[in-house]
Design a protein around this motif. Structure first.
Motif, PDB file in Angstrom:
ATOM      1  N   LEU A  40      37.920  39.682  42.733  1.00 48.40           N
ATOM      2  CA  LEU A  40      36.551  39.692  42.225  1.00 48.40           C
ATOM      3  C   LEU A  40      36.379  40.744  41.135  1.00 48.40           C
ATOM      4  CD1 LEU A  40      33.666  38.587  42.593  1.00 48.40           C
ATOM      5  CD2 LEU A  40      33.291  40.445  44.212  1.00 48.40           C
ATOM      6  N   GLY A  41      36.947  41.924  41.341  1.00 46.37           N
ATOM      7  CA  GLY A  41      36.876  42.978  40.332  1.00 46.37           C
ATOM      8  C   GLY A  41      37.597  42.606  39.059  1.00 46.37           C
ATOM      9  N   SER A  42      38.745  41.954  39.185  1.00 51.27           N
ATOM     10  CA  SER A  42      39.490  41.528  37.997  1.00 51.27           C
ATOM     11  C   SER A  42      38.697  40.503  37.189  1.00 51.27           C
ATOM     12  CB  SER A  42      40.831  40.913  38.410  1.00 51.27           C
ATOM     13  OG  SER A  42      41.630  41.872  39.039  1.00 51.27           O
ATOM     14  N   ARG A  43      38.055  39.556  37.881  1.00 54.62           N
ATOM     15  CA  ARG A  43      37.230  38.571  37.177  1.00 54.62           C
ATOM     16  C   ARG A  43      36.042  39.221  36.491  1.00 54.62           C
ATOM     17  NH1 ARG A  43      36.174  34.409  41.545  1.00 54.62           N
ATOM     18  NH2 ARG A  43      38.308  34.230  42.182  1.00 54.62           N
ATOM     19  N   ARG A  44      35.429  40.179  37.163  1.00 56.54           N
ATOM     20  CA  ARG A  44      34.259  40.863  36.591  1.00 56.54           C
ATOM     21  C   ARG A  44      34.650  41.624  35.327  1.00 56.54           C
ATOM     22  NH1 ARG A  44      30.567  44.349  40.383  1.00 56.54           N
ATOM     23  NH2 ARG A  44      29.484  42.389  40.609  1.00 56.54           N
ATOM     24  N   VAL A  45      35.792  42.306  35.353  1.00 59.59           N
ATOM     25  CA  VAL A  45      36.258  43.035  34.163  1.00 59.59           C
ATOM     26  C   VAL A  45      36.584  42.060  33.042  1.00 59.59           C
ATOM     27  CG1 VAL A  45      38.150  44.452  33.264  1.00 59.59           C
ATOM     28  CG2 VAL A  45      37.051  45.064  35.409  1.00 59.59           C
ATOM     29  N   ARG A  47      35.241  39.137  32.451  1.00 61.20           N
ATOM     30  CA  ARG A  47      34.003  38.574  31.903  1.00 61.20           C
ATOM     31  C   ARG A  47      33.145  39.594  31.174  1.00 61.20           C
ATOM     32  NH1 ARG A  47      31.737  35.966  37.058  1.00 61.20           N
ATOM     33  NH2 ARG A  47      33.583  34.871  37.714  1.00 61.20           N
ATOM     34  N   SER A  48      33.371  40.889  31.415  1.00 61.49           N
ATOM     35  CA  SER A  48      32.481  41.907  30.850  1.00 61.49           C
ATOM     36  C   SER A  48      32.659  42.079  29.345  1.00 61.49           C
ATOM     37  CB  SER A  48      32.711  43.252  31.542  1.00 61.49           C
ATOM     38  OG  SER A  48      33.971  43.775  31.190  1.00 61.49           O
TER      39      SER A  48
END
Length: 126
Positions: A40-45, A47-48
């Protein structure tokens, strides 16, 4: 009279097995949560919109070459003497302790032939 001691030990062994299985299941759940949090953290980074710097944006060496370390002994500036208590804004540099280059710039070295430490068992002084 019936011998039930083996039955009690079998019940105890069964409860230990259930406890062990419960710990294994709990460990698997914790590992799955950690992997999910990482994903989840990897996806959030991703997309940011934060991107890696390009090669031309990387730091460059100064024109004069690498900056060298300067070793020198520093001495504090003297505090001015007065009859009243000085406040920080009355001192030089607004209360920051100033320093100046100290007198001896050669590092002290051990005397030739001495042991270098007190009580080290060497020949000591000459």
């Amino acid at each position: 009279m019936t011998n039930t001691s083996w039955m009690q030990s079998a019940d105890l062994a069964a409860s230990r097995g259930a406890l062990g299985a419960g710990l294994v299941v709990a460990a698997v759940v914790v590992v799955a949560l950690l992997i999910g949090a990482f994903a989840l953290g990897s996806r959030r980074v991703a997309r940011s919109g934060i991107r890696r710097p390009r090669p031309e944006e990387q730091p460059r060496m100064p024109e004069g070459g690498p900056v060298r370390e300067v070793r020198e002994h520093r001495e504090p500036d003297e505090v001015p003497r007065s009859d009243t208590r000085l406040t920080p804004h009355e001192l030089n540099d607004h209360g920051n302790s100033g320093t100046r280059t100290g007198a001896p710039q050669q590092r002290p070295r051990w005397d030739e032939g001495s042991s270098g430490g007190f009580g080290s068992g060497g020949p000591g002084g000459r």
